[in-house]
Design an enzyme around this catalytic site. Structure first.
Site, PDB file in Angstrom:
ATOM      1  N   ASP B  95       0.869  -1.177   0.000  1.00 55.81           N
ATOM      2  CA  ASP B  95       0.000   0.000   0.000  1.00 55.81           C
ATOM      3  C   ASP B  95       0.904   1.226   0.000  1.00 55.81           C
ATOM      4  O   ASP B  95       2.138   1.120   0.033  1.00 55.81           O
ATOM      5  CB  ASP B  95      -0.955  -0.035   1.194  1.00 55.81           C
ATOM      6  CG  ASP B  95      -0.240   0.151   2.527  1.00 55.81           C
ATOM      7  OD1 ASP B  95       0.985   0.386   2.536  1.00 55.81           O
ATOM      8  OD2 ASP B  95      -0.905   0.044   3.566  1.00 55.81           O
ATOM      9  N   GLY B  98      -0.817   5.830   2.687  1.00 54.18           N
ATOM     10  CA  GLY B  98      -1.858   6.847   2.825  1.00 54.18           C
ATOM     11  C   GLY B  98      -2.860   6.499   3.915  1.00 54.18           C
ATOM     12  O   GLY B  98      -3.109   7.300   4.819  1.00 54.18           O
ATOM     13  N   ASP B 274      -7.593  -7.769   0.284  1.00 48.84           N
ATOM     14  CA  ASP B 274      -6.709  -7.899   1.449  1.00 48.84           C
ATOM     15  C   ASP B 274      -7.507  -7.470   2.661  1.00 48.84           C
ATOM     16  O   ASP B 274      -8.449  -6.668   2.538  1.00 48.84           O
ATOM     17  CB  ASP B 274      -5.476  -6.991   1.352  1.00 48.84           C
ATOM     18  CG  ASP B 274      -5.813  -5.560   1.735  1.00 48.84           C
ATOM     19  OD1 ASP B 274      -6.461  -4.854   0.936  1.00 48.84           O
ATOM     20  OD2 ASP B 274      -5.477  -5.147   2.875  1.00 48.84           O
TER      21      ASP B 274
END
Lengths: 379, 379
Positions: B95, B98, B274
């Site tokens: 990722d 953020g 996920d």
């Protein structure tokens, strides 16, 4: 049922070390052997699959005190014993709970009948006697069950050690009597090992070792050492006990120890060991390796991308790097505890296996002399 | 280098579900797929060997925020990237940090340039920009790297969601520009996936999905859902995004979800998932099984000696009993966390694999309709 069988394949020419085989109803153990401690039905942070495939454990230890409190004897009995309950189908040894109970300090009281104590979990009151501990150990269903003994602290006054030893001997006779009155459970044999006590007094240790030897048990244990006495004293008393304990029965040195303690004690004629160090110290970042001792939390390992230990074959120790394991400890990841425990246990099992190979090859003593200073060094 | 390749083997006739294959430089992923979350370079309580052999993970996720703080980019770069560092040689997705940074609340400040934030570990100040996040993700070296986006909370005012979406789009263009200026690292491709935002406003979601689709990235993600909105709303917005995201590229629904969320979203055309639920909830004693949801801490399991789940083939779920796992939780054993995590992840991977089989067999929709109520029930 027939008791466990012990045979000796080779005795070292330069020491009292021997390579043997113990046959139990749950399989064969090659000695010298280290037994991982599975306190409350789990070798901490290690799955049973890993114990088999990675650690290559041949026998594990369960703690009667902990198992009696949780999950309790009723559940263990319903499950068909600890082997079935935890899914570990190789041999198991249980201690008698004595050591844990005496460690409770002010929360326990010793009488002739037995020991009253308060649970460390909920403060509830309980009584352990030689008779009910034998019943509990039968219900846990280990292949080897330890006699209920008193483990005096170090140092102890002579009279305290003597009284305690005599109590342990009377309790042993009650353990033996109880086992004679009660059947083996779950279709396999529970074999009693009596325990030598006597503190750090030569006459007491000699008397105790002789008393225990006379019982003609399937195997014998040395208790009350590695409780704070100097290392040299531990070796001296181990040697003394081994002198009187029968050669043809396995000898178990309880709660010992470091890798070098184990090699030195093998040289004195000990066959079996257990200790929480590889798991407990592992969880604190202390790694025992074939090249010495590592504190993996140390900053110096942060960019060391070499594997944890390449001195023996292991899926774990040859796979993960020191830098990665250090990072896992720094980040407080559960995997840190898993890898450290798996490595340390794999190393201990490799070490006793290698000791056995060296005994069989006739090179044990020279190898031990070479290894001990290496194992002790701080990396 | 060539970007990852996606091919579709079968589209379901009764839904938008598809069975596909993603080829990356670290191997092939069969979709639909669930990605275990390996926050800080470890899928919590699971070894890499177990991820391979027991969980059968095909790709895992790493968190840029956590990896940036520990072990830090310098160490990851020296190690040759996260794959090498942790010893996981199949695909990895990272990722952008953020989501974690925005979760810090008062400890972060959003500007056009990027986000300033304070570390949750030591309070140190840091700046994430689209440019430096791309650099960080390249250094981590994942096969799929997510664009740096803002994830607005639910609910958000229309104007906030619109401004946030527009900022995410401008940041996306900066991410793309930065990646064009910088080479792939470690000899393999880092593939950017942009992220649809737009809160829970149909016009914004539509505009964002169209903006993202136009970038012609190797794959596309749907962000900002499963952040507290009702389940029906999550499905509606997922369906809306899927309508505009290209059919011929993999679609990734970020942070979702329960087993039934996953099956419903597969039906809407999502390929990748996920979520921390199987590991985090597992560590709290919540088991997802083929027969429903179990709170293993419940007293009712204390003498249930049936295995955790016999609904699929697993070394773990078919081996340990509910009574044993309940005991491990009661005794606060680390092995409880390990077994629960291994079971839940194995179940999730089985579930998406079975979804794929059902798509290939042309029976997905009927199977999904049958499974969802079963999976949801509390046992």
């Amino acid at each position: 049922m027939p008791a466990l069988q012990f045979s000796i394949q080779q005795v070292d020419s330069a020491s009292a070390a021997r390579a043997g085989t113990i046959v139990t109803d749950h399989g064969t153990i090659q000695t010298p052997i280290f037994m991982p401690v599975g306190t409350v039905g789990s070798v901490k942070a290690v799955t049973q699959q890993q114990l088999n495939a990675d650690v290559k454990a041949q026998i594990i230890l369960g703690n009667t005190y902990h198992l009696y409190l949780r999950p309790g004897i009723e559940i263990l009995n319903k499950a068909g014993g600890l082997h079935q309950f935890m899914g570990w189908h190789k041999p198991i040894l249980t201690d008698s709970g004595g050591y844990q109970v005496f460690s409770l300090g002010s929360q326990r009281k010793i009488k002739e009948e037995g020991v009253t104590f308060q649970s460390h979990i909920d403060g509830s009151r309980h009584l352990f006697t030689p008779e009910n501990v034998m019943d509990i150990e039968r219900n846990i269903g280990a292949d080897i069950i330890m006699a209920f003994d008193e483990c005096p602290p170090y140092p102890s006054e002579y009279q305290y050690a003597k009284n305690s030893m005599e109590l342990t001997h009377r309790w042993l006779d009650r353990c033996i009597a109880r086992l004679k009155e009660t059947p083996d459970l779950y279709g396999y044999t529970q074999n009693l090992f009596p325990i030598v006590q006597g503190g750090t007094y030569k006459d007491l240790r000699t008397a105790s070792a002789q008393y225990i030897a006379d019982k003609n048990a399937a195997g014998n244990a040395i208790g009350g050492l590695s409780v704070g006495e100097p290392e040299a004293m531990m070796y001296d008393f181990t040697a003394l006990c081994c002198e009187f304990l029968p050669v043809e029965k396995p000898r178990y040195l309880m709660g010992v120890g470091t890798p070098w303690n184990i090699l030195e004690s093998i040289a004195l004629g000990v066959d079996m060991f257990d200790c929480v160090m590889p798991t407990r110290n592992g969880r604190n970042g202390m790694l025992f390796t074939s090249k010495g001792v590592i504190n993996i939390k140390n900053k110096k390992w942060a960019t060391d991308f070499s594997v944890i230990d390449d001195g023996f074959i292991s899926n774990i120790s040859n796979y993960y790097t020191k830098a990665y394991l250090r990072h896992l400890f720094a980040a407080d990841e559960i995997l840190a505890l898993q890898i450290a425990s798996l490595h340390n246990l794999s190393f201990y099992l490799w070490l006793v296996g290698e000791a056995r190979n060296q005994i069989l090859n006739g090179n044990f003593y020279a190898w031990k002399q070479e290894m001990v200073p290496i194992l002790k060094q701080r990396l």
